[in-house]
Scaffold this motif. Structure first.
Motif, PDB file in Angstrom:
ATOM      1  N   LYS A   1      10.496  87.094  78.312  1.00  7.63           N
ATOM      2  CA  LYS A   1      10.707  86.090  79.142  1.00  7.63           C
ATOM      3  C   LYS A   1      10.148  86.051  80.507  1.00  7.63           C
ATOM      4  O   LYS A   1      10.016  85.242  81.532  1.00  7.63           O
ATOM      5  N   THR A   2       9.874  87.396  81.057  1.00  7.19           N
ATOM      6  CA  THR A   2       9.317  87.650  82.344  1.00  7.19           C
ATOM      7  C   THR A   2       7.969  87.042  82.260  1.00  7.19           C
ATOM      8  O   THR A   2       7.361  86.370  83.302  1.00  7.19           O
ATOM      9  N   HIS A   3       7.083  87.041  80.901  1.00  7.71           N
ATOM     10  CA  HIS A   3       5.847  86.414  81.021  1.00  7.71           C
ATOM     11  C   HIS A   3       5.845  85.005  80.369  1.00  7.71           C
ATOM     12  O   HIS A   3       4.733  84.465  79.967  1.00  7.71           O
ATOM     13  N   LYS A   4       6.900  84.308  80.337  1.00  7.38           N
ATOM     14  CA  LYS A   4       7.190  83.050  80.019  1.00  7.38           C
ATOM     15  C   LYS A   4       6.672  82.600  78.521  1.00  7.38           C
ATOM     16  O   LYS A   4       6.085  81.743  78.270  1.00  7.38           O
ATOM     17  N   ALA A   5       6.952  83.625  77.773  1.00  6.47           N
ATOM     18  CA  ALA A   5       6.440  83.235  76.140  1.00  6.47           C
ATOM     19  C   ALA A   5       7.622  82.646  75.568  1.00  6.47           C
ATOM     20  O   ALA A   5       8.910  82.867  76.008  1.00  6.47           O
ATOM     21  N   GLU A   6       7.513  81.626  74.676  1.00 12.35           N
ATOM     22  CA  GLU A   6       8.318  81.098  73.724  1.00 12.35           C
ATOM     23  C   GLU A   6       8.753  82.179  72.756  1.00 12.35           C
ATOM     24  O   GLU A   6       8.306  82.646  71.994  1.00 12.35           O
ATOM     25  N   VAL A   7      10.246  82.003  72.634  1.00 11.24           N
ATOM     26  CA  VAL A   7      10.528  83.382  71.787  1.00 11.24           C
ATOM     27  C   VAL A   7      11.691  82.561  70.689  1.00 11.24           C
ATOM     28  O   VAL A   7      12.148  81.811  71.030  1.00 11.24           O
ATOM     29  N   CYS A   8      11.572  83.414  69.581  1.00  7.12           N
ATOM     30  CA  CYS A   8      12.591  82.980  68.548  1.00  7.12           C
ATOM     31  C   CYS A   8      12.936  84.157  68.019  1.00  7.12           C
ATOM     32  O   CYS A   8      12.177  85.094  67.339  1.00  7.12           O
ATOM     33  N   VAL A   9      14.370  84.615  67.978  1.00  8.89           N
ATOM     34  CA  VAL A   9      15.096  85.865  67.279  1.00  8.89           C
ATOM     35  C   VAL A   9      15.724  85.585  65.894  1.00  8.89           C
ATOM     36  O   VAL A   9      16.603  84.614  65.981  1.00  8.89           O
ATOM     37  N   ILE A  10      15.434  86.111  64.934  1.00  9.41           N
ATOM     38  CA  ILE A  10      15.991  85.997  63.658  1.00  9.41           C
ATOM     39  C   ILE A  10      16.400  87.202  62.904  1.00  9.41           C
ATOM     40  O   ILE A  10      15.876  88.247  63.281  1.00  9.41           O
ATOM     41  N   ASN A  11      17.497  87.163  62.412  1.00 11.71           N
ATOM     42  CA  ASN A  11      18.072  88.351  61.406  1.00 11.71           C
ATOM     43  C   ASN A  11      17.300  88.674  60.421  1.00 11.71           C
ATOM     44  O   ASN A  11      16.874  87.727  59.552  1.00 11.71           O
ATOM     45  N   ALA A  12      16.664  89.939  60.315  1.00 12.64           N
ATOM     46  CA  ALA A  12      16.109  90.244  59.255  1.00 12.64           C
ATOM     47  C   ALA A  12      16.620  90.436  58.080  1.00 12.64           C
ATOM     48  O   ALA A  12      17.721  90.882  57.948  1.00 12.64           O
ATOM     49  N   PRO A  13      16.348  89.742  56.716  1.00 13.01           N
ATOM     50  CA  PRO A  13      17.099  89.970  55.410  1.00 13.01           C
ATOM     51  C   PRO A  13      16.847  91.286  55.273  1.00 13.01           C
ATOM     52  O   PRO A  13      16.128  92.094  55.283  1.00 13.01           O
ATOM     53  N   ARG A  14      17.965  91.987  54.343  1.00  9.90           N
ATOM     54  CA  ARG A  14      18.127  93.225  54.013  1.00  9.90           C
ATOM     55  C   ARG A  14      17.394  93.345  52.620  1.00  9.90           C
ATOM     56  O   ARG A  14      17.623  92.706  51.564  1.00  9.90           O
TER      57      ARG A  14
END
Length: 84
Positions: free
Chosen positions: A71-84
């Motif tokens: 976020k400091t470097h203004k990147a677009e981000v998507c966080v996903i739960n990893a399947p186990r």
């Protein structure tokens, strides 16, 4: 485990370089190659698996550190739960 995907395609070349250095570190060469230093990035201290070019597989307790840099470097981000 979490999967973090990011995009830096909207950044300028200078901003991309600063982002890559903050994330992965770089080799600093000074005095016409006489001295070399390894400057660490945030990913040097975090165990992770890199997924393709812009994906990371990390433990949940490290997600906040990585998101802060993204976020400091203004990147677009998507966080996903990893399947186990």
């Amino acid at each position: 485990m979490k999967v973090i995907c990011y995009s830096i395609k909207r950044l300028t070349p200078v901003e991309r370089t600063m982002f890559q250095r903050a994330m992965y570190g770089f080799k600093d060469i000074s005095n016409k190659g006489r001295y070399e230093y390894r400057r660490p990035g945030i990913m040097d201290s975090i165990s992770h698996d890199k997924i393709y070019y812009t994906g990371l597989l990390v433990e949940e307790d490290h997600v906040k550190k990585i998101l802060r840099v993204l976020k400091t470097h203004k990147a677009e981000v998507c966080v996903i739960n990893a399947p186990r």
